[in-house]
Design a protein around this motif. Sequence first.
Motif, short mmCIF file in Angstrom:
data_model
loop_
_atom_site.label_atom_id
_atom_site.label_comp_id
_atom_site.label_asym_id
_atom_site.label_seq_id
_atom_site.Cartn_x
_atom_site.Cartn_y
_atom_site.Cartn_z
N THR A 172 0.66 -0.79 0.13
CA THR A 172 0.20 0.13 -0.18
C THR A 172 0.88 1.57 0.34
O THR A 172 2.10 1.26 0.80
CB THR A 172 -0.83 -0.39 1.04
OG1 THR A 172 -2.08 1.10 1.12
CG2 THR A 172 -0.22 -0.37 2.71
N LYS A 173 0.63 2.30 -0.72
CA LYS A 173 0.78 3.49 -0.44
C LYS A 173 0.44 4.76 0.60
O LYS A 173 0.79 5.56 0.41
CB LYS A 173 1.05 4.27 -1.86
CG LYS A 173 1.52 3.18 -2.77
CD LYS A 173 2.05 3.73 -4.09
CE LYS A 173 2.37 3.40 -5.29
NZ LYS A 173 3.46 3.45 -6.22
N ASN A 174 -0.92 4.13 1.12
CA ASN A 174 -1.58 4.66 2.20
C ASN A 174 -0.66 4.80 2.68
O ASN A 174 -0.08 3.48 4.34
CB ASN A 174 -2.65 4.04 2.39
CG ASN A 174 -3.45 4.70 3.25
OD1 ASN A 174 -3.23 5.73 3.78
ND2 ASN A 174 -4.87 4.47 2.95
N VAL A 175 0.19 5.74 3.45
CA VAL A 175 0.58 5.64 4.85
C VAL A 175 0.08 5.88 6.29
O VAL A 175 0.44 4.88 6.62
CB VAL A 175 1.46 7.69 4.74
CG1 VAL A 175 2.32 8.08 6.37
CG2 VAL A 175 1.86 8.04 3.85
N ASP A 176 -0.96 5.90 6.35
CA ASP A 176 -1.98 5.26 7.40
C ASP A 176 -2.05 3.82 7.84
O ASP A 176 -1.82 3.30 8.72
CB ASP A 176 -3.50 6.11 7.09
CG ASP A 176 -3.35 7.60 7.68
OD1 ASP A 176 -2.65 7.66 8.42
OD2 ASP A 176 -3.88 8.45 6.98
N LYS A 177 -1.90 3.70 6.44
CA LYS A 177 -1.70 1.45 6.02
C LYS A 177 -0.59 1.30 6.45
O LYS A 177 -0.28 -0.02 6.37
CB LYS A 177 -3.09 1.82 4.98
CG LYS A 177 -4.51 1.69 5.26
CD LYS A 177 -5.48 0.98 4.53
CE LYS A 177 -6.61 1.57 4.46
NZ LYS A 177 -6.96 1.33 3.74
#
Length: 179
Positions: A153-158
């Motif tokens: 994932t590129k989602n920082v929160d995940k």
Amino acid sequence: MKTFKLVPIFLLLMLLASCDTVSVYSDYDKNVDFAPYKTYAYFKPGIDKVEISDLDKRRILHAIDDQMQAKGFTKSENPDLLINIFTKSREQLSVNQFSAGWGYGWGYGWNPYMMYGGTTTVSSSTEGTLFIDLIDAKKKEMIWQGEGVGTLTKNVDKKDAKITEFVSKILAQYPPVKK
């Protein structure tokens, strides 16, 4: 009658198992006794060569620390084990076509009039592989290797959760259970 009641539960369990996002594998030297290993350190020359961001590298090392300490290991200046990591990634493309079913029924082949009602979607994702190598510090020989493969994932929160999932599933296979 009881069999029919268990079928939905079995199907639900199979569905949940198929949703597993990280596949793990491990290999080890079958001649090694893993019981004496109690301390670890990182193999700095190998860790420095890993071609990922320093942030992701720290996330991985922190997750490894958590898992090793949960297994009773301690970090040491004079370790029993050296830990090295290696990563690789590749882009995955998925092409899906859907037709609304215009035409003359099932199985008659290509229909030149089937111009309407169809859609094509293309999506991409990144599949990553994390290798964790455990090396006997005295002999300088790899004794165990774990591998995790899954979608990144590129989602920082995940990212923290995804990296923790990779590491925990890989290290769940250490020490190996001899059969």
